[in-house]
Write a protein that holds these residues in place. Structure first.
Motif, PDB file in Angstrom:
ATOM      1  N   ASP A  36     -84.148 -17.647  -4.155  1.00  0.00           N
ATOM      2  CA  ASP A  36     -84.873 -17.888  -5.406  1.00  0.00           C
ATOM      3  C   ASP A  36     -83.897 -18.420  -6.458  1.00  0.00           C
ATOM      4  OD1 ASP A  36     -87.076 -16.931  -4.131  1.00  0.00           O
ATOM      5  OD2 ASP A  36     -87.197 -15.048  -5.239  1.00  0.00           O
ATOM      6  N   VAL A  37     -84.357 -19.363  -7.252  1.00  0.00           N
ATOM      7  CA  VAL A  37     -83.521 -19.958  -8.292  1.00  0.00           C
ATOM      8  C   VAL A  37     -84.280 -19.893  -9.615  1.00  0.00           C
ATOM      9  CG1 VAL A  37     -82.343 -22.062  -9.072  1.00  0.00           C
ATOM     10  CG2 VAL A  37     -82.438 -21.527  -6.617  1.00  0.00           C
ATOM     11  N   LEU A  38     -83.566 -19.465 -10.651  1.00  0.00           N
ATOM     12  CA  LEU A  38     -84.186 -19.263 -11.969  1.00  0.00           C
ATOM     13  C   LEU A  38     -83.237 -19.777 -13.042  1.00  0.00           C
ATOM     14  CD1 LEU A  38     -86.225 -17.688 -13.924  1.00  0.00           C
ATOM     15  CD2 LEU A  38     -84.668 -15.748 -13.661  1.00  0.00           C
ATOM     16  N   ILE A  39     -83.775 -20.460 -14.035  1.00  0.00           N
ATOM     17  CA  ILE A  39     -82.987 -20.813 -15.221  1.00  0.00           C
ATOM     18  C   ILE A  39     -83.671 -20.212 -16.445  1.00  0.00           C
ATOM     19  CG2 ILE A  39     -82.142 -22.672 -16.705  1.00  0.00           C
ATOM     20  CD1 ILE A  39     -80.736 -22.947 -14.165  1.00  0.00           C
ATOM     21  N   CYS A  40     -82.881 -19.539 -17.272  1.00  0.00           N
ATOM     22  CA  CYS A  40     -83.389 -18.976 -18.523  1.00  0.00           C
ATOM     23  C   CYS A  40     -82.760 -19.736 -19.682  1.00  0.00           C
ATOM     24  CB  CYS A  40     -83.052 -17.492 -18.612  1.00  0.00           C
ATOM     25  SG  CYS A  40     -83.755 -16.534 -17.242  1.00  0.00           S
ATOM     26  N   PRO A  41     -83.447 -20.767 -20.182  1.00  0.00           N
ATOM     27  CA  PRO A  41     -82.910 -21.551 -21.290  1.00  0.00           C
ATOM     28  C   PRO A  41     -83.274 -20.861 -22.608  1.00  0.00           C
ATOM     29  CG  PRO A  41     -85.029 -22.459 -20.652  1.00  0.00           C
ATOM     30  CD  PRO A  41     -84.774 -21.239 -19.757  1.00  0.00           C
ATOM     31  N   PRO A  42     -82.788 -21.376 -23.736  1.00  0.00           N
ATOM     32  CA  PRO A  42     -83.285 -20.853 -25.014  1.00  0.00           C
ATOM     33  C   PRO A  42     -84.806 -21.072 -25.093  1.00  0.00           C
ATOM     34  CG  PRO A  42     -81.848 -22.767 -25.338  1.00  0.00           C
ATOM     35  CD  PRO A  42     -81.801 -22.428 -23.897  1.00  0.00           C
ATOM     36  N   ALA A  43     -85.481 -20.251 -25.880  1.00  0.00           N
ATOM     37  CA  ALA A  43     -86.954 -20.266 -25.912  1.00  0.00           C
ATOM     38  C   ALA A  43     -87.508 -21.650 -26.248  1.00  0.00           C
ATOM     39  CB  ALA A  43     -87.453 -19.239 -26.926  1.00  0.00           C
ATOM     40  N   THR A  44     -86.767 -22.403 -27.060  1.00  0.00           N
ATOM     41  CA  THR A  44     -87.250 -23.738 -27.455  1.00  0.00           C
ATOM     42  C   THR A  44     -87.394 -24.677 -26.266  1.00  0.00           C
ATOM     43  OG1 THR A  44     -84.936 -24.222 -27.912  1.00  0.00           O
ATOM     44  CG2 THR A  44     -86.349 -23.725 -29.823  1.00  0.00           C
ATOM     45  N   LEU A  45     -86.671 -24.400 -25.181  1.00  0.00           N
ATOM     46  CA  LEU A  45     -86.690 -25.317 -24.036  1.00  0.00           C
ATOM     47  C   LEU A  45     -87.571 -24.840 -22.889  1.00  0.00           C
ATOM     48  CD1 LEU A  45     -82.982 -26.586 -23.730  1.00  0.00           C
ATOM     49  CD2 LEU A  45     -84.956 -27.727 -24.763  1.00  0.00           C
ATOM     50  N   ALA A  47     -90.943 -24.453 -22.490  1.00  0.00           N
ATOM     51  CA  ALA A  47     -92.092 -25.313 -22.152  1.00  0.00           C
ATOM     52  C   ALA A  47     -91.642 -26.697 -21.682  1.00  0.00           C
ATOM     53  CB  ALA A  47     -93.060 -25.397 -23.335  1.00  0.00           C
ATOM     54  N   PRO A  48     -90.736 -27.366 -22.401  1.00  0.00           N
ATOM     55  CA  PRO A  48     -90.314 -28.679 -21.904  1.00  0.00           C
ATOM     56  C   PRO A  48     -89.604 -28.616 -20.544  1.00  0.00           C
ATOM     57  CG  PRO A  48     -89.143 -28.132 -23.950  1.00  0.00           C
ATOM     58  CD  PRO A  48     -90.207 -27.101 -23.764  1.00  0.00           C
ATOM     59  N   MET A  49     -88.878 -27.527 -20.291  1.00  0.00           N
ATOM     60  CA  MET A  49     -88.217 -27.407 -18.978  1.00  0.00           C
ATOM     61  C   MET A  49     -89.272 -27.263 -17.879  1.00  0.00           C
ATOM     62  SD  MET A  49     -85.184 -24.822 -17.701  1.00  0.00           S
ATOM     63  CE  MET A  49     -83.900 -25.526 -18.730  1.00  0.00           C
ATOM     64  N   CYS A  50     -90.299 -26.458 -18.150  1.00  0.00           N
ATOM     65  CA  CYS A  50     -91.363 -26.279 -17.143  1.00  0.00           C
ATOM     66  C   CYS A  50     -92.031 -27.617 -16.846  1.00  0.00           C
ATOM     67  CB  CYS A  50     -92.396 -25.276 -17.641  1.00  0.00           C
ATOM     68  SG  CYS A  50     -91.773 -23.592 -17.657  1.00  0.00           S
ATOM     69  N   THR A  51     -92.247 -28.410 -17.873  1.00  0.00           N
ATOM     70  CA  THR A  51     -92.886 -29.717 -17.667  1.00  0.00           C
ATOM     71  C   THR A  51     -91.970 -30.620 -16.858  1.00  0.00           C
ATOM     72  OG1 THR A  51     -93.961 -29.471 -19.798  1.00  0.00           O
ATOM     73  CG2 THR A  51     -93.879 -31.703 -18.901  1.00  0.00           C
ATOM     74  N   ARG A  52     -90.694 -30.622 -17.229  1.00  0.00           N
ATOM     75  CA  ARG A  52     -89.737 -31.529 -16.600  1.00  0.00           C
ATOM     76  C   ARG A  52     -89.550 -31.243 -15.120  1.00  0.00           C
ATOM     77  NH1 ARG A  52     -85.837 -34.481 -19.824  1.00  0.00           N
ATOM     78  NH2 ARG A  52     -84.424 -35.489 -18.377  1.00  0.00           N
ATOM     79  N   ILE A  53     -89.587 -29.970 -14.725  1.00  0.00           N
ATOM     80  CA  ILE A  53     -89.323 -29.642 -13.310  1.00  0.00           C
ATOM     81  C   ILE A  53     -90.575 -29.115 -12.604  1.00  0.00           C
ATOM     82  CG2 ILE A  53     -86.835 -29.284 -13.590  1.00  0.00           C
ATOM     83  CD1 ILE A  53     -87.454 -26.242 -13.582  1.00  0.00           C
ATOM     84  N   ALA A  54     -91.733 -29.457 -13.149  1.00  0.00           N
ATOM     85  CA  ALA A  54     -92.993 -29.013 -12.538  1.00  0.00           C
ATOM     86  C   ALA A  54     -93.009 -29.391 -11.061  1.00  0.00           C
ATOM     87  CB  ALA A  54     -94.168 -29.650 -13.260  1.00  0.00           C
ATOM     88  N   GLY A  55     -93.445 -28.475 -10.218  1.00  0.00           N
ATOM     89  CA  GLY A  55     -93.526 -28.750  -8.785  1.00  0.00           C
ATOM     90  C   GLY A  55     -92.221 -28.482  -8.049  1.00  0.00           C
ATOM     91  N   SER A  56     -91.150 -28.177  -8.770  1.00  0.00           N
ATOM     92  CA  SER A  56     -89.869 -27.877  -8.107  1.00  0.00           C
ATOM     93  C   SER A  56     -89.822 -26.398  -7.721  1.00  0.00           C
ATOM     94  CB  SER A  56     -88.696 -28.199  -9.037  1.00  0.00           C
ATOM     95  OG  SER A  56     -88.492 -27.119  -9.934  1.00  0.00           O
ATOM     96  N   ALA A  57     -88.740 -26.019  -7.032  1.00  0.00           N
ATOM     97  CA  ALA A  57     -88.607 -24.625  -6.593  1.00  0.00           C
ATOM     98  C   ALA A  57     -87.932 -23.757  -7.660  1.00  0.00           C
ATOM     99  CB  ALA A  57     -87.784 -24.588  -5.310  1.00  0.00           C
ATOM    100  N   ILE A  58     -87.620 -24.338  -8.811  1.00  0.00           N
ATOM    101  CA  ILE A  58     -86.876 -23.596  -9.838  1.00  0.00           C
ATOM    102  C   ILE A  58     -87.843 -22.925 -10.812  1.00  0.00           C
ATOM    103  CG2 ILE A  58     -85.178 -23.799 -11.699  1.00  0.00           C
ATOM    104  CD1 ILE A  58     -84.016 -26.191 -10.233  1.00  0.00           C
ATOM    105  N   ALA A  59     -87.657 -21.630 -10.998  1.00  0.00           N
ATOM    106  CA  ALA A  59     -88.466 -20.887 -11.961  1.00  0.00           C
ATOM    107  C   ALA A  59     -87.745 -20.883 -13.317  1.00  0.00           C
ATOM    108  CB  ALA A  59     -88.677 -19.465 -11.473  1.00  0.00           C
ATOM    109  N   VAL A  60     -88.518 -20.627 -14.366  1.00  0.00           N
ATOM    110  CA  VAL A  60     -87.985 -20.654 -15.729  1.00  0.00           C
ATOM    111  C   VAL A  60     -88.247 -19.296 -16.377  1.00  0.00           C
ATOM    112  CG1 VAL A  60     -88.150 -21.817 -17.973  1.00  0.00           C
ATOM    113  CG2 VAL A  60     -88.371 -23.147 -15.859  1.00  0.00           C
TER     114      VAL A  60
END
Ligand code: PGA
Length: 250
Positions: A36-45, A47-60
């Motif tokens: 499992d792979v997870l990235i925890c960015p600052p809160a501002t990122l 939603a945009p991170m989820c959009t950018r990597i939609a369909g990938s195996a990386i969770a946010v």
């Protein structure tokens, strides 16, 4: 039950929109990771991170949440808000939160329950200071933090525990493998005592100066199921190396 393996990145207060390119590169380089792979960015990122990597195996994930769902708490963010933005996990009780924002085991416990109410996995952080280690108090400290920060009802699916010695975070200093094993074996025993078979399946992450160059040996330690990574999670190449080391680990 065996714990799943998790490579989690904590961007802390780092990252602007331009840095989403790193996570996109990571997703491209690791289209179907064996862990499992997870990235925890600052809160501002989130939603945009989820959009950018939609369909990938990386969770946010988020890096903190408030203990209540909504209300008059200027500047805070609730677990529901993180979930609404696309997060599936939240880091709680990181030592920087415990120091900078005076968070206690009791507040972390309430936040963990709040995370569960929003269907987020809680990544609960514990760890001793250098002084506590030098005084021989490490197991007492982490045992107390574990007992106090985890509510009843922890399962392998809703909770992850991260052992992060405060003195190893961002310092380049790493405990010896024996020191890591001592703490992780102790934490696993405590989790099993309290939560039974579920406690055996709760992933136990090590955190503090994990890099591609030391990841293999750390992942070889008993009861280390992955890592919570700060500095080395900011660049796709570094974090990718850590993901690959975890994939290699037995
Ligand atoms: P570091 O941070 O990898 O930069 O030491 C780890 C953490 O604080 O989660």
């Amino acid at each position: 039950m065996t714990a799943r393996k998790l490579a989690a990145g904590n961007w802390k207060m780092n990252g602007l929109a331009a840095d989403l390119a790193e996570v996109e590169a990571l997703a491209k380089a690791h289209p179907s990771p064996a862990v499992d792979v997870l990235i925890c960015p600052p809160a501002t990122l989130i939603a945009p991170m989820c959009t950018r990597i939609a369909g990938s195996a990386i969770a946010v994930g988020g890096q903190d949440c408030h203990a209540v769902e909504k209300g008059a708490h200027t500047g805070d963010i609730s677990a529901q808000m993180l979930a609404d933005a696309g997060a599936t996990n939240v880091i709680l009780g990181h030592s920087e939160r415990r120091t900078d924002h005076y968070e206690t085991d009791a507040s972390v416990r309430l936040k963990t329950q709040a995370a569960w109410s929003a269907d987020l996995v809680a990544i609960v952080c514990i760890g001793e200071t250098l002084g506590e280690r030098e005084d021989g108090e490490t197991l007492d400290i982490v045992g107390g933090q574990l007992a106090g920060s985890l509510p009843d009802g922890c399962t392998a699916a809703n909770t992850v525990v991260a052992y992060e010695p405060v003195w190893a975070i961002g310092t380049g200093k790493v405990p010896t493998l024996d020191q890591i094993a001592e703490v992780h074996d102790f934490l696993r025993a405590r989790l099993e005592e309290r939560f039974g078979a579920e406690g055996a399946g709760i992933p136990l992450l090590y955190g503090g100066s994990v890099k591609p160059s030391n990841a293999d040996e750390i992942f070889g330690v008993s009861n280390v199921d992955g890592a919570l990574v700060g500095g080395a999670s900011l660049k796709a190449a570094d974090f990718g190396g850590i993901i690959e080391a975890l994939e290699r680990a037995e």
